[in-house]
Motif scaffolding. Structure first.
Motif, PDB file in Angstrom:
ATOM      1  N   ALA A  40       0.832  -1.210   0.000  1.00  0.00           N
ATOM      2  CA  ALA A  40       0.000   0.000   0.000  1.00  0.00           C
ATOM      3  C   ALA A  40       0.866   1.259   0.000  1.00  0.00           C
ATOM      4  CB  ALA A  40      -0.928   0.005   1.213  1.00  0.00           C
ATOM      5  N   ILE A  41       1.958   1.287   0.802  1.00  0.00           N
ATOM      6  CA  ILE A  41       2.820   2.465   0.883  1.00  0.00           C
ATOM      7  C   ILE A  41       3.500   2.732  -0.460  1.00  0.00           C
ATOM      8  CG2 ILE A  41       4.925   3.387   1.956  1.00  0.00           C
ATOM      9  CD1 ILE A  41       4.105   1.856   4.501  1.00  0.00           C
ATOM     10  N   ARG A  42       3.863   1.675  -1.167  1.00  0.00           N
ATOM     11  CA  ARG A  42       4.595   1.837  -2.425  1.00  0.00           C
ATOM     12  C   ARG A  42       3.699   1.897  -3.641  1.00  0.00           C
ATOM     13  NH1 ARG A  42       9.461  -2.559  -1.218  1.00  0.00           N
ATOM     14  NH2 ARG A  42      10.646  -1.268   0.251  1.00  0.00           N
ATOM     15  N   SER A  43       2.396   1.721  -3.461  1.00  0.00           N
ATOM     16  CA  SER A  43       1.484   1.627  -4.601  1.00  0.00           C
ATOM     17  C   SER A  43       1.358   2.965  -5.326  1.00  0.00           C
ATOM     18  CB  SER A  43       0.101   1.180  -4.138  1.00  0.00           C
ATOM     19  OG  SER A  43      -0.475   2.152  -3.293  1.00  0.00           O
ATOM     20  N   GLU A  44       1.147   2.929  -6.623  1.00  0.00           N
ATOM     21  CA  GLU A  44       0.859   4.095  -7.453  1.00  0.00           C
ATOM     22  C   GLU A  44      -0.413   3.840  -8.235  1.00  0.00           C
ATOM     23  OE1 GLU A  44       4.049   6.318  -6.124  1.00  0.00           O
ATOM     24  OE2 GLU A  44       2.288   6.865  -7.342  1.00  0.00           O
ATOM     25  N   PRO A  45      -1.488   4.582  -8.149  1.00  0.00           N
ATOM     26  CA  PRO A  45      -1.570   5.722  -7.233  1.00  0.00           C
ATOM     27  C   PRO A  45      -1.706   5.259  -5.784  1.00  0.00           C
ATOM     28  CG  PRO A  45      -3.678   5.370  -8.282  1.00  0.00           C
ATOM     29  CD  PRO A  45      -2.725   4.409  -8.928  1.00  0.00           C
ATOM     30  N   PHE A  46      -1.262   6.111  -4.875  1.00  0.00           N
ATOM     31  CA  PHE A  46      -1.254   5.736  -3.472  1.00  0.00           C
ATOM     32  C   PHE A  46      -2.657   5.769  -2.872  1.00  0.00           C
ATOM     33  CE2 PHE A  46      -1.167   7.415   0.931  1.00  0.00           C
ATOM     34  CZ  PHE A  46      -0.690   6.258   1.560  1.00  0.00           C
ATOM     35  N   SER A  47      -2.990   4.745  -2.057  1.00  0.00           N
ATOM     36  CA  SER A  47      -4.249   4.711  -1.311  1.00  0.00           C
ATOM     37  C   SER A  47      -4.008   4.004   0.010  1.00  0.00           C
ATOM     38  CB  SER A  47      -5.335   3.969  -2.097  1.00  0.00           C
ATOM     39  OG  SER A  47      -6.467   3.769  -1.277  1.00  0.00           O
ATOM     40  N   PRO A  48      -4.361   4.630   1.144  1.00  0.00           N
ATOM     41  CA  PRO A  48      -4.161   3.985   2.440  1.00  0.00           C
ATOM     42  C   PRO A  48      -5.281   3.018   2.818  1.00  0.00           C
ATOM     43  CG  PRO A  48      -5.057   6.177   2.770  1.00  0.00           C
ATOM     44  CD  PRO A  48      -4.888   5.999   1.297  1.00  0.00           C
ATOM     45  N   GLU A  49      -6.246   2.786   1.916  1.00  0.00           N
ATOM     46  CA  GLU A  49      -7.420   1.981   2.258  1.00  0.00           C
ATOM     47  C   GLU A  49      -7.055   0.573   2.739  1.00  0.00           C
ATOM     48  OE1 GLU A  49     -10.297   3.181   2.651  1.00  0.00           O
ATOM     49  OE2 GLU A  49     -11.146   1.270   3.275  1.00  0.00           O
ATOM     50  N   PRO A  50      -6.021  -0.113   2.129  1.00  0.00           N
ATOM     51  CA  PRO A  50      -5.681  -1.445   2.637  1.00  0.00           C
ATOM     52  C   PRO A  50      -5.342  -1.435   4.123  1.00  0.00           C
ATOM     53  CG  PRO A  50      -4.690  -1.097   0.506  1.00  0.00           C
ATOM     54  CD  PRO A  50      -5.287   0.201   0.896  1.00  0.00           C
ATOM     55  N   ALA A  51      -4.752  -0.349   4.628  1.00  0.00           N
ATOM     56  CA  ALA A  51      -4.425  -0.265   6.053  1.00  0.00           C
ATOM     57  C   ALA A  51      -5.696  -0.239   6.900  1.00  0.00           C
ATOM     58  CB  ALA A  51      -3.580   0.978   6.318  1.00  0.00           C
ATOM     59  N   ALA A  52      -6.744   0.463   6.420  1.00  0.00           N
ATOM     60  CA  ALA A  52      -8.015   0.484   7.148  1.00  0.00           C
ATOM     61  C   ALA A  52      -8.604  -0.919   7.223  1.00  0.00           C
ATOM     62  CB  ALA A  52      -8.985   1.443   6.461  1.00  0.00           C
ATOM     63  N   GLU A  53      -8.478  -1.679   6.146  1.00  0.00           N
ATOM     64  CA  GLU A  53      -8.995  -3.054   6.138  1.00  0.00           C
ATOM     65  C   GLU A  53      -8.231  -3.926   7.130  1.00  0.00           C
ATOM     66  OE1 GLU A  53     -10.078  -2.796   1.360  1.00  0.00           O
ATOM     67  OE2 GLU A  53      -8.538  -4.174   2.091  1.00  0.00           O
ATOM     68  N   ILE A  54      -6.907  -3.701   7.209  1.00  0.00           N
ATOM     69  CA  ILE A  54      -6.099  -4.468   8.175  1.00  0.00           C
ATOM     70  C   ILE A  54      -6.518  -4.127   9.603  1.00  0.00           C
ATOM     71  CG2 ILE A  54      -3.759  -4.727   9.082  1.00  0.00           C
ATOM     72  CD1 ILE A  54      -2.785  -4.426   6.181  1.00  0.00           C
ATOM     73  N   GLY A  55      -6.794  -2.844   9.872  1.00  0.00           N
ATOM     74  CA  GLY A  55      -7.266  -2.454  11.204  1.00  0.00           C
ATOM     75  C   GLY A  55      -8.543  -3.186  11.568  1.00  0.00           C
ATOM     76  N   ASP A  99       5.317  10.637   4.427  1.00  0.00           N
ATOM     77  CA  ASP A  99       3.921  11.094   4.475  1.00  0.00           C
ATOM     78  C   ASP A  99       2.974   9.917   4.268  1.00  0.00           C
ATOM     79  OD1 ASP A  99       4.467  14.294   2.809  1.00  0.00           O
ATOM     80  OD2 ASP A  99       4.745  13.660   4.880  1.00  0.00           O
ATOM     81  N   ARG A 100       3.377   8.999   3.396  1.00  0.00           N
ATOM     82  CA  ARG A 100       2.507   7.840   3.139  1.00  0.00           C
ATOM     83  C   ARG A 100       2.420   6.934   4.369  1.00  0.00           C
ATOM     84  NH1 ARG A 100       3.394   5.748  -3.097  1.00  0.00           N
ATOM     85  NH2 ARG A 100       2.816   7.720  -4.121  1.00  0.00           N
ATOM     86  N   VAL A 101       3.550   6.765   5.062  1.00  0.00           N
ATOM     87  CA  VAL A 101       3.531   5.949   6.280  1.00  0.00           C
ATOM     88  C   VAL A 101       2.586   6.562   7.309  1.00  0.00           C
ATOM     89  CG1 VAL A 101       4.897   5.190   8.236  1.00  0.00           C
ATOM     90  CG2 VAL A 101       5.798   4.936   5.928  1.00  0.00           C
ATOM     91  N   SER A 102       2.631   7.904   7.454  1.00  0.00           N
ATOM     92  CA  SER A 102       1.725   8.577   8.384  1.00  0.00           C
ATOM     93  C   SER A 102       0.268   8.356   7.995  1.00  0.00           C
ATOM     94  CB  SER A 102       2.032  10.077   8.426  1.00  0.00           C
ATOM     95  OG  SER A 102       3.307  10.312   8.923  1.00  0.00           O
ATOM     96  N   ALA A 103      -0.012   8.431   6.699  1.00  0.00           N
ATOM     97  CA  ALA A 103      -1.380   8.211   6.224  1.00  0.00           C
ATOM     98  C   ALA A 103      -1.831   6.785   6.502  1.00  0.00           C
ATOM     99  CB  ALA A 103      -1.470   8.517   4.730  1.00  0.00           C
ATOM    100  N   VAL A 104      -0.910   5.819   6.336  1.00  0.00           N
ATOM    101  CA  VAL A 104      -1.238   4.413   6.612  1.00  0.00           C
ATOM    102  C   VAL A 104      -1.518   4.221   8.095  1.00  0.00           C
ATOM    103  CG1 VAL A 104      -0.165   2.142   6.762  1.00  0.00           C
ATOM    104  CG2 VAL A 104      -0.116   3.390   4.612  1.00  0.00           C
ATOM    105  N   GLN A 105      -0.732   4.898   8.971  1.00  0.00           N
ATOM    106  CA  GLN A 105      -0.996   4.809  10.408  1.00  0.00           C
ATOM    107  C   GLN A 105      -2.422   5.276  10.734  1.00  0.00           C
ATOM    108  OE1 GLN A 105       2.711   7.093  11.417  1.00  0.00           O
ATOM    109  NE2 GLN A 105       2.718   5.702  13.164  1.00  0.00           N
ATOM    110  N   GLY A 106      -2.773   6.440  10.180  1.00  0.00           N
ATOM    111  CA  GLY A 106      -4.106   6.984  10.448  1.00  0.00           C
ATOM    112  C   GLY A 106      -5.201   6.074   9.925  1.00  0.00           C
ATOM    113  N   ALA A 107      -5.007   5.524   8.722  1.00  0.00           N
ATOM    114  CA  ALA A 107      -6.032   4.671   8.131  1.00  0.00           C
ATOM    115  C   ALA A 107      -6.218   3.398   8.945  1.00  0.00           C
ATOM    116  CB  ALA A 107      -5.664   4.335   6.688  1.00  0.00           C
ATOM    117  N   LEU A 108      -5.099   2.805   9.414  1.00  0.00           N
ATOM    118  CA  LEU A 108      -5.208   1.588  10.213  1.00  0.00           C
ATOM    119  C   LEU A 108      -5.942   1.868  11.517  1.00  0.00           C
ATOM    120  CD1 LEU A 108      -2.637  -1.204  10.646  1.00  0.00           C
ATOM    121  CD2 LEU A 108      -3.611  -0.192  12.708  1.00  0.00           C
ATOM    122  N   ALA A 109      -5.579   2.992  12.162  1.00  0.00           N
ATOM    123  CA  ALA A 109      -6.260   3.347  13.409  1.00  0.00           C
ATOM    124  C   ALA A 109      -7.744   3.588  13.173  1.00  0.00           C
ATOM    125  CB  ALA A 109      -5.618   4.602  14.018  1.00  0.00           C
TER     126      ALA A 109
END
Length: 700
Positions: A40-55, A99-109
């Motif tokens: 998810a962090i390396r994906s283009e275009p970037f989307s943090p949605e997979p992190a929300a699913e993991i949460g 910035d992407r890592v921060s977005a992934v943190q927020g999405a997972l939470a």
């Protein structure tokens, strides 16, 4: 990277929740989650949605405590971020991944808390359904149901209150009393909405009235409550209407879950995602979001100062990154102070790059004043760890109408203008100029298309005759390159030679001109051809062999080739370049100094050079126009001619345009001349005709 991180993750969350799985099963699951997070962090275009699913999947796997979430989020920010960003040498690319890592943190939470809330709410609703079902049972069942209801009601971990149809509390369980810090007597009879934060009260009051009036059966909101001691807490509020058998409203059941910790975590994660961790200024993501909002709004004008510290890398490399970081913090504070006030924003958008945004700008003067204030603020030395560091910055200023512009165009203009400020001496600002930019874009376009133009044979050579003054005989011609551009038409050398020198294409272009000129000269029965040789060609180690090869290839006698070099190139030559000139002269090629008199002539050094001719600059010849020749220029020309003859050199005057000039030069003993008086640059055939004329025959 996946397996080691999964093991550390498993170790971190073990014991925080009761999970019915072995350590191996846990690591396998977390390994799969790690792979998805990295993708998810390396994906283009970037989307943090997979992190929300993991949460959400963590909650589904029975990880249901705040401690699990806290450790997971911290671990991602500390461990996974370093792994993903490892090896990324580009500061800009590293910042983007951060910035992407921060977005992934927020999405997972967010995914974790949403799933946990839904799970809790389902349990709440199940309890409520049990209560309602028990209330409708028979009298005997009602007594048993009441007993179960009171057990659940009193022992529930979620605050529950019973409301009458006016919205007043008639009963409350222990959890609600503890949450709000009130006793039963203090709470009974009090409107539930009185416990809501004043800023949120209107909304809660409106939906509560709708519910108790029977127009809705339930609602769910996240709002602030105020405890008895004044402390504010965030709560997930839900309320359900209990109806009589005929459907009329009977009473309401309100439930409140304290979600303050989750809300604070989300706020902290959001702040981290939108602010620079070092300086605490807004970061690139927040700046670009603010910029987008400006362009989507009604603001008429916008101003931008794009700032870059001068020489920061030297400080960072020599004194260490810790000193460099402290310097950035000090700079950020000063710039933030300059940007104080409404409709202004200072942000750090890169390593040592900052921006100050002015919304609803009053005009160019306001942005310039801000840029000057920023330069003045940075002019005071910064004292760090015993060092007194002087700081300067370059600033690109853009001020424009919002309409007709886009954020990308604004940033591009700011970047270009910052470059202008850097190249003009640093420690200053430069204002965007659309006309200047258009000229530079045109230059860049020409520069970028020149290699292909050479391959497509868009260049061609014209020849200007060289005339011997004592008998007006054409003795040779200078080769002058032109560009037949498919869009811009015929371009003279003033439009592209400088670009060719800047890009290095002058070497291959000069080689091509030399070959064309030598090939053409073999078609003339007499005379020589003169070809310009750029300074970069002189310094090319292969130039001597290339000249030799072209002479051999074309069959031109070396004595019929003259190479022209600028005075600065010849007079400033080092030993290696001098050796090159000598080797060229050894081939039998004539060497001429072009535009002589405009550079810095070292006469003693001139004697050492293998030079055969001087070509006087046209600036001196201009002064010889009739009817009154400039005496100073006349004296200079006479002196140069005398000097050249003393050194055994021939002299050619450039830029001769009148008969009076030609006559004066002839009287001074000048050997040859070229210019519009004799002939304009033209085709090889025109030179062929002139070379065939007999001596003393008029040239024109």
């Amino acid at each position: 990277m996946t397996a080691p991180f999964a093991r550390v993750w498993a170790q971190a969350v073990t014991g925080t929740s009761y999970v019915p799985m072995t350590r191996h099963e846990l690591e396998t699951m977390l390994g799969e989650f790690t792979t998805r997070l990295v993708d998810a962090i390396r994906s283009e275009p970037f989307s943090p949605e997979p992190a929300a699913e993991i949460g959400a999947e963590l909650v589904a796997a029975h990880f249901t405590t705040p401690e699990t979430l806290r450790r997971t989020v911290e671990l991602i920010g500390r461990e996974l971020a370093d792994e993903v960003c490892a090896g990324r040498h580009s500061a800009d690319l590293g910042a983007v991944l951060g910035d992407r890592v921060s977005a992934v943190q927020g999405a997972l939470a967010g995914g974790y808390t949403r799933e946990l809330r839904e799970r809790t709410q389902l349990e709440q609703e199940s309890i409520l359904r049990a209560l309602l079902a028990a209330r409708r049972s028979t009298e005997d069942a009602l007594r048993a149901s009441d007993a179960r209801f009171h057990a659940v009601f009193s022992q529930a971990g979620i605050g529950i209150g019973i409301l009458d149809l006016d919205g007043a509390v008639t009963d409350a369980n222990t959890a609600l009393l503890v949450m709000l810090g009130h006793s039963m007597d203090e709470l009974t009879g009090r409107a539930m909405t009185d416990l809501v934060h004043p800023d949120d009260r209107a909304r809660v009051l409106a939906v509560t009235r709708e519910l108790l009036a029977g127009r809705h059966d339930h609602f769910r909101l996240e709002r602030r409550l105020v405890r008895a001691d004044g402390e504010v807490l965030w709560a997930q509020l839900s309320a359900t209407l209990v109806r009589e058998e005929d459907g009329s409203p009977r009473f309401g059941v309100a439930m409140a879950e304290d979600v303050t910790d989750r809300h604070r975590l989300q706020s902290r994660l959001q702040h981290q995602a939108l602010h620079d961790p070092l300086t605490q200024l807004p970061n690139r993501a927040l700046f670009l979001d603010r910029l987008s909002r400006v362009f989507a709004g009604t603001t008429p004008r916008i101003g931008l100062c794009y700032l870059d510290l001068d020489g920061f890398k030297v400080i960072n490399d020599s004194l260490g990154h810790d000193i460099g970081d402290q310097l950035l913090v000090a700079v950020a504070r000063r710039l933030d102070a300059c940007a104080s006030g409404a409709f202004r924003l200072a942000a750090r958008v890169g390593g040592d790059e900052f921006v100050i945004l002015l919304e609803d700008c009053a005009g160019t003067d306001e942005v310039i004043a801000l840029a000057n204030a920023a330069l003045k603020a940075l002019s005071e030395p910064v004292r760090i760890a015993g060092h007194e560091l002087g700081v300067t910055a370059s600033i690109g200023i853009v001020e424009c109408l919002v309409a007709g512009t886009s954020p990308a165009e604004l940033m591009q203009a700011a970047d270009i203008t910052l470059y202008w400020a850097k190249t003009e001496g640093k420690g200053r600002w430069a204002l965007y100029d659309a006309e200047r930019n258009a000229r530079e874009v045109a230059r860049f376009t020409l520069s970028a298309t020149m290699p292909a133009a050479l391959e497509r044979e868009e260049f061609f050579v014209e020849y200007q005759p060289l005339v011997r003054l004592d008998d007006s005989t054409t003795v040779g011609a200078e080769a002058l390159v032109r560009w037949r551009h498919p869009e811009l038409g015929r371009l003279g050398p003033d439009r592209f030679i400088e670009l060719a020198e800047e890009t290095g294409l002058i070497v291959s272009l000069g080689r091509w001109v030399l070959r064309q000129a030598c090939r053409q000269a073999t078609r003339w029965d007499a005379g020589f051809v003169s070809v310009n040789l750029a300074e970069r060609q002189v310094r090319d180690p292969a130039v001597v062999e290339e000249v030799r090869a072209i002479l051999d290839e074309t069959g031109l006698c070396a004595s019929r080739l003259q190479l022209e070099l600028t005075e600065s190139a010849v007079m400033g030559s080092d030993d290696e370049a001098l050796e090159t000139l000598c080797r060229l002269a050894d081939l039998g090629v004539r060497i001429a100094i072009d535009d002589f008199g405009t550079g810095y002539s070292n006469l003693a050094y001139l004697r050492r050079l293998p030079v055969h001719a001087l070509k006087m600059a046209g600036a001196f010849i201009d002064g010889l126009r009739a009817p009154t020749a400039d005496q100073v220029d006349q004296s200079i020309v006479e002196t140069l001619v005398s000097l050249a003859h003393t050194l055994g050199l021939t002299v050619t005057a450039e830029g001769v345009e009148t008969e009076a000039q030609a006559a004066l030069l002839r009287a001074m003993g000048c050997d040859a001349a070229q210019g519009y008086f004799f002939a304009r640059p033209g085709t090889p055939e025109a030179v062929t005709t002139l070379l065939a004329r007999r001596p003393h025959q008029p040239v024109r």
